[in-house]
Design a protein around this motif. Structure first.
Motif, PDB file in Angstrom:
ATOM      1  N   ASP A 138      91.608   6.224 -21.280  1.00  0.00           N
ATOM      2  CA  ASP A 138      92.514   5.728 -20.537  1.00  0.00           C
ATOM      3  C   ASP A 138      93.606   4.819 -21.238  1.00  0.00           C
ATOM      4  OD1 ASP A 138      91.114   5.939 -18.656  1.00  0.00           O
ATOM      5  OD2 ASP A 138      90.168   3.820 -18.479  1.00  0.00           O
ATOM      6  N   ILE A 139      93.623   4.370 -22.641  1.00  0.00           N
ATOM      7  CA  ILE A 139      94.531   3.983 -23.330  1.00  0.00           C
ATOM      8  C   ILE A 139      95.829   5.059 -23.709  1.00  0.00           C
ATOM      9  CG2 ILE A 139      95.273   3.016 -25.647  1.00  0.00           C
ATOM     10  CD1 ILE A 139      92.751   1.136 -25.342  1.00  0.00           C
ATOM     11  N   VAL A 181      89.085  -3.441 -36.774  1.00  0.00           N
ATOM     12  CA  VAL A 181      90.055  -2.339 -37.306  1.00  0.00           C
ATOM     13  C   VAL A 181      88.987  -1.418 -38.275  1.00  0.00           C
ATOM     14  CG1 VAL A 181      91.744  -1.745 -38.965  1.00  0.00           C
ATOM     15  CG2 VAL A 181      91.927  -3.886 -37.521  1.00  0.00           C
ATOM     16  N   ARG A 182      88.125  -1.907 -38.804  1.00  0.00           N
ATOM     17  CA  ARG A 182      87.109  -1.068 -39.439  1.00  0.00           C
ATOM     18  C   ARG A 182      86.313  -0.102 -38.798  1.00  0.00           C
ATOM     19  NH1 ARG A 182      82.953  -4.098 -43.857  1.00  0.00           N
ATOM     20  NH2 ARG A 182      85.132  -3.909 -44.815  1.00  0.00           N
ATOM     21  N   LEU A 183      86.222  -0.657 -37.542  1.00  0.00           N
ATOM     22  CA  LEU A 183      85.381   0.429 -36.673  1.00  0.00           C
ATOM     23  C   LEU A 183      86.293   1.481 -36.207  1.00  0.00           C
ATOM     24  CD1 LEU A 183      83.028   1.198 -35.012  1.00  0.00           C
ATOM     25  CD2 LEU A 183      83.756  -0.249 -33.156  1.00  0.00           C
ATOM     26  N   ILE A 184      87.690   1.363 -36.104  1.00  0.00           N
ATOM     27  CA  ILE A 184      88.849   2.242 -35.834  1.00  0.00           C
ATOM     28  C   ILE A 184      88.653   3.245 -37.015  1.00  0.00           C
ATOM     29  CG2 ILE A 184      91.043   2.622 -35.508  1.00  0.00           C
ATOM     30  CD1 ILE A 184      89.750   1.119 -33.054  1.00  0.00           C
ATOM     31  N   SER A 185      88.755   2.731 -38.285  1.00  0.00           N
ATOM     32  CA  SER A 185      88.583   3.504 -39.598  1.00  0.00           C
ATOM     33  C   SER A 185      87.471   4.326 -39.507  1.00  0.00           C
ATOM     34  CB  SER A 185      88.825   2.525 -40.697  1.00  0.00           C
ATOM     35  OG  SER A 185      88.903   3.403 -41.917  1.00  0.00           O
ATOM     36  N   TYR A 186      86.231   3.961 -39.014  1.00  0.00           N
ATOM     37  CA  TYR A 186      85.086   4.509 -39.236  1.00  0.00           C
ATOM     38  C   TYR A 186      85.084   5.748 -38.263  1.00  0.00           C
ATOM     39  CZ  TYR A 186      82.517   0.993 -41.823  1.00  0.00           C
ATOM     40  OH  TYR A 186      82.178   0.002 -43.013  1.00  0.00           O
ATOM     41  N   TRP A 187      85.665   5.374 -37.239  1.00  0.00           N
ATOM     42  CA  TRP A 187      85.837   6.626 -35.843  1.00  0.00           C
ATOM     43  C   TRP A 187      86.688   7.615 -36.515  1.00  0.00           C
ATOM     44  CZ3 TRP A 187      86.967   2.748 -31.203  1.00  0.00           C
ATOM     45  CH2 TRP A 187      85.933   2.299 -30.831  1.00  0.00           C
ATOM     46  N   GLU A 192      98.424   7.722 -33.923  1.00  0.00           N
ATOM     47  CA  GLU A 192      99.717   7.891 -34.837  1.00  0.00           C
ATOM     48  C   GLU A 192     100.816   8.515 -33.739  1.00  0.00           C
ATOM     49  OE1 GLU A 192      98.687  10.598 -37.889  1.00  0.00           O
ATOM     50  OE2 GLU A 192      97.325   9.065 -38.989  1.00  0.00           O
ATOM     51  N   GLU A 193     100.699   9.253 -33.125  1.00  0.00           N
ATOM     52  CA  GLU A 193     101.642   9.828 -32.176  1.00  0.00           C
ATOM     53  C   GLU A 193     102.258   8.677 -31.143  1.00  0.00           C
ATOM     54  OE1 GLU A 193     100.119  12.961 -29.806  1.00  0.00           O
ATOM     55  OE2 GLU A 193      99.829  14.251 -31.738  1.00  0.00           O
ATOM     56  N   SER A 194     101.327   7.861 -30.942  1.00  0.00           N
ATOM     57  CA  SER A 194     101.844   6.537 -30.124  1.00  0.00           C
ATOM     58  C   SER A 194     102.286   5.508 -30.748  1.00  0.00           C
ATOM     59  CB  SER A 194     100.627   6.069 -29.232  1.00  0.00           C
ATOM     60  OG  SER A 194     100.218   7.161 -28.345  1.00  0.00           O
ATOM     61  N   ASN A 195     102.611   5.783 -32.125  1.00  0.00           N
ATOM     62  CA  ASN A 195     103.211   4.616 -33.115  1.00  0.00           C
ATOM     63  C   ASN A 195     102.342   3.331 -33.163  1.00  0.00           C
ATOM     64  OD1 ASN A 195     105.404   6.081 -34.093  1.00  0.00           O
ATOM     65  ND2 ASN A 195     106.422   5.972 -32.253  1.00  0.00           N
ATOM     66  N   MET A 196     101.038   3.509 -32.948  1.00  0.00           N
ATOM     67  CA  MET A 196     100.218   2.412 -32.867  1.00  0.00           C
ATOM     68  C   MET A 196      99.423   2.427 -34.246  1.00  0.00           C
ATOM     69  SD  MET A 196      97.205   2.030 -30.034  1.00  0.00           S
ATOM     70  CE  MET A 196      98.336   2.509 -28.605  1.00  0.00           C
ATOM     71  N   THR A 197      99.222   1.243 -34.606  1.00  0.00           N
ATOM     72  CA  THR A 197      98.547   0.747 -35.930  1.00  0.00           C
ATOM     73  C   THR A 197      96.952   0.974 -35.352  1.00  0.00           C
ATOM     74  OG1 THR A 197      98.648  -1.495 -35.633  1.00  0.00           O
ATOM     75  CG2 THR A 197     100.417  -0.364 -36.884  1.00  0.00           C
ATOM     76  N   ARG A 198      96.157   0.929 -36.567  1.00  0.00           N
ATOM     77  CA  ARG A 198      94.819   0.744 -36.205  1.00  0.00           C
ATOM     78  C   ARG A 198      94.484  -0.645 -35.851  1.00  0.00           C
ATOM     79  NH1 ARG A 198      92.200   3.514 -41.704  1.00  0.00           N
ATOM     80  NH2 ARG A 198      92.371   5.663 -40.835  1.00  0.00           N
ATOM     81  N   ALA A 199      95.293  -1.669 -36.317  1.00  0.00           N
ATOM     82  CA  ALA A 199      94.935  -3.050 -35.741  1.00  0.00           C
ATOM     83  C   ALA A 199      95.444  -3.101 -34.201  1.00  0.00           C
ATOM     84  CB  ALA A 199      95.862  -3.971 -36.477  1.00  0.00           C
ATOM     85  N   ASN A 200      96.356  -2.588 -33.696  1.00  0.00           N
ATOM     86  CA  ASN A 200      97.010  -2.416 -32.451  1.00  0.00           C
ATOM     87  C   ASN A 200      95.907  -1.977 -31.355  1.00  0.00           C
ATOM     88  OD1 ASN A 200     100.045  -1.420 -33.323  1.00  0.00           O
ATOM     89  ND2 ASN A 200      99.434  -3.104 -32.929  1.00  0.00           N
ATOM     90  N   LEU A 201      95.443  -0.685 -32.033  1.00  0.00           N
ATOM     91  CA  LEU A 201      94.109  -0.060 -30.988  1.00  0.00           C
ATOM     92  C   LEU A 201      93.028  -0.931 -31.118  1.00  0.00           C
ATOM     93  CD1 LEU A 201      93.262   2.086 -29.382  1.00  0.00           C
ATOM     94  CD2 LEU A 201      92.719   3.501 -31.661  1.00  0.00           C
ATOM     95  N   ALA A 202      92.633  -1.434 -32.088  1.00  0.00           N
ATOM     96  CA  ALA A 202      91.411  -2.512 -32.104  1.00  0.00           C
ATOM     97  C   ALA A 202      91.436  -3.491 -31.373  1.00  0.00           C
ATOM     98  CB  ALA A 202      91.231  -2.724 -33.721  1.00  0.00           C
ATOM     99  N   GLU A 203      92.797  -4.103 -31.274  1.00  0.00           N
ATOM    100  CA  GLU A 203      93.064  -5.187 -30.481  1.00  0.00           C
ATOM    101  C   GLU A 203      92.975  -4.751 -28.795  1.00  0.00           C
ATOM    102  OE1 GLU A 203      96.641  -8.195 -29.243  1.00  0.00           O
ATOM    103  OE2 GLU A 203      96.660  -7.597 -31.296  1.00  0.00           O
ATOM    104  N   LYS A 204      93.393  -3.766 -28.526  1.00  0.00           N
ATOM    105  CA  LYS A 204      93.420  -3.387 -27.071  1.00  0.00           C
ATOM    106  C   LYS A 204      91.953  -2.933 -26.870  1.00  0.00           C
ATOM    107  CE  LYS A 204      97.827  -0.886 -27.024  1.00  0.00           C
ATOM    108  NZ  LYS A 204      98.578  -1.429 -25.770  1.00  0.00           N
ATOM    109  N   LEU A 205      90.860  -2.486 -27.780  1.00  0.00           N
ATOM    110  CA  LEU A 205      89.568  -2.020 -27.436  1.00  0.00           C
ATOM    111  C   LEU A 205      88.502  -3.346 -27.831  1.00  0.00           C
ATOM    112  CD1 LEU A 205      89.678   1.533 -29.129  1.00  0.00           C
ATOM    113  CD2 LEU A 205      89.614   0.964 -26.699  1.00  0.00           C
ATOM    114  N   ASN A 206      89.281  -4.400 -28.455  1.00  0.00           N
ATOM    115  CA  ASN A 206      88.512  -5.423 -28.776  1.00  0.00           C
ATOM    116  C   ASN A 206      87.222  -5.138 -29.686  1.00  0.00           C
ATOM    117  OD1 ASN A 206      88.037  -8.400 -28.535  1.00  0.00           O
ATOM    118  ND2 ASN A 206      86.458  -8.007 -27.008  1.00  0.00           N
ATOM    119  N   VAL A 207      87.646  -4.308 -30.468  1.00  0.00           N
ATOM    120  CA  VAL A 207      86.842  -4.017 -31.577  1.00  0.00           C
ATOM    121  C   VAL A 207      87.417  -4.364 -33.129  1.00  0.00           C
ATOM    122  CG1 VAL A 207      85.719  -2.108 -30.262  1.00  0.00           C
ATOM    123  CG2 VAL A 207      87.784  -1.569 -31.987  1.00  0.00           C
TER     124      VAL A 207
END
Length: 76
Positions: free
Chosen positions: A61-62, A38-44, A21-36
């Motif tokens: 690293d991100i 969006v649901r997994l990001i939500s679970y975490w 949230e501080e990086s103004n990143m959506t779950r979808a953005n993070l999921a794309e960067k990690l190649n996972v």
């Protein structure tokens, strides 16, 4: 699993959510960067799934933080 319990004790779920949230990143953005999914990001972020060591390194690293920070063991 032992690793999962460490993350829950140290609030990994809150740390990753706050950093995203501080990086103004959506779950979808993070999921794309990690190649996972969006649901997994939500679970975490909701403490429902664990994160393996390799993924923990990628997340650190991100966001430019230490793994200790992600696990709540340091202030940066």
């Amino acid at each position: 699993m032992f690793y999962y319990s460490i993350m829950k004790i140290n609030n990994f779920d809150k740390q990753i959510s706050s950093l995203r949230e501080e990086s103004n990143m959506t779950r979808a953005n993070l999921a794309e960067k990690l190649n996972v999914s969006v649901r997994l990001i939500s679970y975490w972020e909701n403490g429902k799934r664990e994160c393996d060591f390799d993924m923990l390194i990628k997340i650190a690293d991100i966001f430019g933080v230490s793994i200790d920070y992600l696990l709540g063991r340091s202030d940066y």
